[in-house]
Scaffold this motif. Structure first.
Motif, PDB file in Angstrom:
ATOM      1  N   ASP A  48       0.821  -1.223   0.000  1.00 12.29           N
ATOM      2  CA  ASP A  48       0.000   0.000   0.000  1.00 12.29           C
ATOM      3  C   ASP A  48       0.847   1.262   0.000  1.00 12.29           C
ATOM      4  OD1 ASP A  48      -2.189  -1.689   0.125  1.00 12.29           O
ATOM      5  OD2 ASP A  48      -2.380  -1.508   2.313  1.00 12.29           O
ATOM      6  N   ASN A  49       2.076   1.202   0.474  1.00  9.62           N
ATOM      7  CA  ASN A  49       2.922   2.377   0.596  1.00  9.62           C
ATOM      8  C   ASN A  49       3.690   2.705  -0.679  1.00  9.62           C
ATOM      9  OD1 ASN A  49       2.098   2.667   3.199  1.00  9.62           O
ATOM     10  ND2 ASN A  49       3.881   1.685   4.085  1.00  9.62           N
ATOM     11  N   LYS A  50       3.591   1.890  -1.703  1.00  9.80           N
ATOM     12  CA  LYS A  50       4.372   2.114  -2.918  1.00  9.80           C
ATOM     13  C   LYS A  50       3.785   3.190  -3.775  1.00  9.80           C
ATOM     14  CE  LYS A  50       6.589  -2.302  -3.232  1.00  9.80           C
ATOM     15  NZ  LYS A  50       6.829  -3.466  -4.034  1.00  9.80           N
TER      16      LYS A  50
END
Length: 50
Positions: A48-50
């Motif tokens: 999700d952080n990409k």
């Protein structure tokens, strides 16, 4: 005599500290510690952080 002891402690203690710091810093564990201190721990990113 007290002056001689004081001078030896004031010169010898820092010299011993520098010697030990260099000696431990050049060991395998010391290099690992310094590398981790400079880079920080590895934390993988979530998808999700990409």
């Amino acid at each position: 005599m007290n002056t001689l002891i004081t001078v030896l402690v004031l010169v010898g203690a820092p010299a011993l500290g520098v010697y030990l710091w260099v000696r431990l810093g050049n060991s395998e564990q010391g290099e690992r510690y310094l590398k981790q201190r400079m880079q920080g721990p590895f934390v993988p990113l979530d998808k999700d952080n990409k």
